[in-house]
Design a protein around this motif. Structure first.
Motif, short mmCIF file in Angstrom:
data_model
loop_
_atom_site.label_atom_id
_atom_site.label_comp_id
_atom_site.label_asym_id
_atom_site.label_seq_id
_atom_site.Cartn_x
_atom_site.Cartn_y
_atom_site.Cartn_z
N HIS A 58 36.57 46.35 54.29
CA HIS A 58 37.39 45.23 53.83
C HIS A 58 38.11 45.74 52.58
O HIS A 58 37.52 45.79 51.49
CB HIS A 58 36.54 44.01 53.50
N ASN A 59 39.37 46.14 52.76
CA ASN A 59 40.10 46.76 51.66
C ASN A 59 40.88 45.71 50.89
O ASN A 59 41.88 45.19 51.37
CB ASN A 59 41.04 47.84 52.20
N TYR A 60 40.42 45.41 49.68
CA TYR A 60 41.08 44.41 48.84
C TYR A 60 42.04 45.03 47.83
O TYR A 60 42.50 44.36 46.90
CB TYR A 60 40.02 43.56 48.13
N GLY A 61 42.34 46.32 48.01
CA GLY A 61 43.33 46.97 47.17
C GLY A 61 42.95 46.94 45.70
O GLY A 61 41.86 47.37 45.32
N SER A 62 43.85 46.41 44.87
CA SER A 62 43.59 46.37 43.43
C SER A 62 42.91 45.08 42.98
O SER A 62 42.73 44.86 41.78
CB SER A 62 44.91 46.53 42.66
N ALA A 63 42.53 44.22 43.91
CA ALA A 63 41.82 42.99 43.55
C ALA A 63 40.45 43.32 42.96
O ALA A 63 39.88 44.38 43.22
CB ALA A 63 41.66 42.08 44.76
N LEU A 64 39.94 42.41 42.16
CA LEU A 64 38.66 42.60 41.50
C LEU A 64 37.54 42.00 42.35
O LEU A 64 37.61 40.83 42.73
CB LEU A 64 38.67 41.93 40.13
N THR A 387 50.22 35.18 40.35
CA THR A 387 51.46 34.45 40.11
C THR A 387 52.44 35.37 39.38
O THR A 387 52.03 36.35 38.76
CB THR A 387 51.23 33.19 39.25
N PRO A 388 53.73 35.06 39.42
CA PRO A 388 54.68 35.91 38.69
C PRO A 388 54.37 36.01 37.21
O PRO A 388 54.51 37.10 36.62
CB PRO A 388 56.02 35.22 38.95
N ALA A 389 53.96 34.92 36.59
CA ALA A 389 53.67 34.95 35.16
C ALA A 389 52.49 35.87 34.86
O ALA A 389 52.53 36.65 33.90
CB ALA A 389 53.38 33.54 34.65
N ILE A 390 51.44 35.77 35.67
CA ILE A 390 50.28 36.63 35.47
C ILE A 390 50.63 38.08 35.78
O ILE A 390 50.26 39.00 35.03
CB ILE A 390 49.11 36.15 36.35
N ALA A 391 51.35 38.30 36.86
CA ALA A 391 51.68 39.67 37.28
C ALA A 391 52.47 40.41 36.22
O ALA A 391 52.21 41.59 35.92
CB ALA A 391 52.43 39.64 38.60
N GLN A 392 53.49 39.74 35.65
CA GLN A 392 54.32 40.45 34.67
C GLN A 392 53.53 40.77 33.40
O GLN A 392 53.75 41.80 32.76
CB GLN A 392 55.58 39.63 34.35
N ARG A 393 52.58 39.91 33.04
CA ARG A 393 51.77 40.21 31.85
C ARG A 393 50.76 41.31 32.15
O ARG A 393 50.57 42.23 31.33
CB ARG A 393 51.03 38.95 31.38
N ALA A 394 50.12 41.24 33.32
CA ALA A 394 49.14 42.26 33.66
C ALA A 394 49.77 43.64 33.78
O ALA A 394 49.14 44.66 33.48
CB ALA A 394 48.44 41.89 34.97
N ALA A 395 51.03 43.68 34.20
CA ALA A 395 51.73 44.96 34.36
C ALA A 395 51.90 45.69 33.03
O ALA A 395 52.08 46.91 33.01
CB ALA A 395 53.09 44.74 35.01
N ARG A 396 51.85 44.97 31.94
CA ARG A 396 52.01 45.57 30.61
C ARG A 396 50.69 46.00 29.99
O ARG A 396 50.65 46.52 28.88
CB ARG A 396 52.69 44.58 29.68
N ALA A 397 49.58 45.76 30.71
CA ALA A 397 48.26 45.99 30.14
C ALA A 397 47.99 47.47 29.91
O ALA A 397 48.35 48.32 30.74
CB ALA A 397 47.19 45.40 31.06
N LEU A 404 42.82 41.85 32.93
CA LEU A 404 42.02 40.73 33.41
C LEU A 404 42.34 39.44 32.65
O LEU A 404 42.36 38.35 33.24
CB LEU A 404 40.53 41.06 33.24
N PHE A 405 42.62 39.56 31.37
CA PHE A 405 42.73 38.37 30.53
C PHE A 405 43.81 37.37 30.97
O PHE A 405 43.58 36.15 30.92
CB PHE A 405 42.94 38.79 29.07
N PRO A 406 44.99 37.81 31.43
CA PRO A 406 45.96 36.81 31.90
C PRO A 406 45.46 35.96 33.06
O PRO A 406 45.76 34.76 33.13
CB PRO A 406 47.17 37.67 32.31
N THR A 407 44.69 36.55 33.98
CA THR A 407 44.10 35.76 35.06
C THR A 407 43.06 34.80 34.52
O THR A 407 42.98 33.64 34.95
CB THR A 407 43.48 36.68 36.12
#
Length: 431
Positions: A58-64, A387-397, A404-407
């Motif tokens: 079960h490959n969840y990719g980059s999910a935690l 979500t787009p808001a979470i994704a754009q913030r996580a991309a800068r981590a 993790l913190f934006p989620t």
């Protein structure tokens, strides 16, 4: 055939309040091997894939891949009145809670509420809940039957009240003892279920009822006892009027045999120095309910101070006084309340509270709440770019905790890619 889940993994070797973020182990390309409803191995994906070529992938990719969330204090009968407007604790009970709970003598109504509540929790990645029921034995049967059908590890008990409640919600000291004992004997230890002795709180129980429940606990010391403690100033004053001989609120419970390491005290916001010292001495668990504390206007839980002095603390939604079924939103609220108190809780501390910390408070630290061999396979798969808001913030981590913190702060049910219960993926019927 074993299942092998691939993704990022996060588990804890210690309490991060004591050991810092290094108490958490993060694997960027990790894997969790499940068989027979339990975790069999955790480690690097390439190693486990090579060792277990027969496993279903079960490959969840980059999910935690996280332990499923554990909600240590909830009121499933209040599912239908969540987010009701404009009241503090005592008025909340009179206006919303008691009229709704009066309906739970109807087994069909109780069953619908239990099923809805558990499905809403599963959709949010919550795999274990410790819930108050109502005075009706039917409400306990409904919760445990719904949990059985879903394979969930659930704790709960008949809520006992014999004063300061409507006639439709009062039992007696003898009925509280007899019905609680019968329910305990029927359900405790069956499948993944645990009975919890449950006086609502001191103002709604006479001394005779509190004594009866203390006696029942003495007869069954291995079970938990849950109640409420020091949620609002008006409540504390009321307890003082009802029990003038007591030194303080906690002393009421102790005088009737309702204090011990297996006690769970919801809220515990406005504690005296004596109460704090006594709670620490006996090792009772305090349950932080941040969305409820804000929604009903109760006050600021002293997480930093309580943990620094060695208190055991769990985290919970407290629905329906709490305003969300989501433990992500609950962690966010705990962070916000910590900020108001002058302490920024680290994401490792918040995630620990929602998983291993709550498991330990419930006496289940060797059963659920972390990723290690032998632990029951209750998991939440978290999309860290939901979500787009979470994704754009996580991309800068720059590191995992920043990702993790934006989620943690902005996530909701859209972040839950999958929920596994007892080693099986589940899809709540409401989805």
């Amino acid at each position: 055939m074993p299942d092998l889940l691939l993704g990022q993994t996060l588990t804890f070797t210690d309490d991060p309040f004591l050991s810092g973020p290094d108490a958490a182990q993060h694997e960027r390309n990790g894997a969790v091997l499940i068989d027979g409803g339990r975790i069999q191995a955790v480690g690097p994906a390439d190693v486990l894939r090579a060792q277990h070529p027969q496993a279903t992938i079960h490959n969840y990719g980059s999910a935690l891949i996280s332990p499923g969330f554990i909600d240590a204090h909830a009121h499933y009968p209040q599912t239908g009145i969540i987010a009701s407007w404009g009241k503090r604790l005592i008025d909340w009970l009179d206006t919303y809670t008691f009229p709704e709970e009066s309906r739970f003598g109807d087994p069909a109504h109780a069953a619908r509420a239990a099923e809805t509540c558990l499905d809403l929790m599963l959709a949010q990645g919550t795999t274990t809940v410790c819930s108050f029921c109502t005075i009706h034995p039917e409400s306990v049967d409904a919760l445990f039957s719904a949990a059985q059908a879903r394979g969930m590890r659930v704790l709960g008990g008949k809520t006992c009240m014999d004063r300061n409640a409507p006639d439709t919600l009062r039992d007696t000291a003898q009925a509280a003892y007899d019905q609680s004992k019968a329910l305990l004997n029927r359900w405790h230890g069956v499948d993944r279920l645990s009975y919890v002795i449950t006086p609502r709180f001191a103002p709604t129980s006479t001394p005779d009822q509190l004594a009866a429940l203390g006696a029942l606990w003495a007869e069954h010391p291995s079970v938990l006892m849950q109640t409420h403690l020091s949620e609002q100033h008006e409540e504390i004053a009321w307890v003082g009027d009802l029990f003038p001989q007591a030194r303080d609120y906690l002393d009421v419970y102790e005088s009737f045999g309702l204090l011990g390491r297996k006690a769970l005290f919801g809220h515990a916001i406005h504690l005296t120095a004596r109460e704090r010292a006594r709670l620490r001495e006996v090792g009772a668990a305090l349950v932080h309910c941040p969305t409820s504390n804000a929604f009903i206007g109760s006050g600021l839980f002293d997480m930093a101070g309580l943990k620094a002095e060695g208190q055991r603390v769990a985290l919970a939604t407290d629905i329906g006084g709490g305003s969300s079924f989501s433990m992500l939103r609950t962690m966010a609220a705990a962070y916000e309340i910590g900020q108001l108190g002058g302490t920024a809780l680290h994401p490792a501390q918040l995630w620990w509270l929602a998983t291993a910390g709550s498991a330990q408070a419930l006496g289940l630290g060797d059963t659920i709440g972390t990723l290690r061999p032998g632990i029951e396979a209750d998991l939440a798969i978290i999309n860290l770019a939901s979500t787009p808001a979470i994704a754009q913030r996580a991309a800068r981590a720059d590191n995992f905790w920043e990702a993790l913190f934006p989620t943690l702060m902005m996530g909701d049910d859209r972040a839950i890619t999958a929920t596994w219960v007892a080693g099986k993926p589940t899809r709540p019927s409401l989805l």
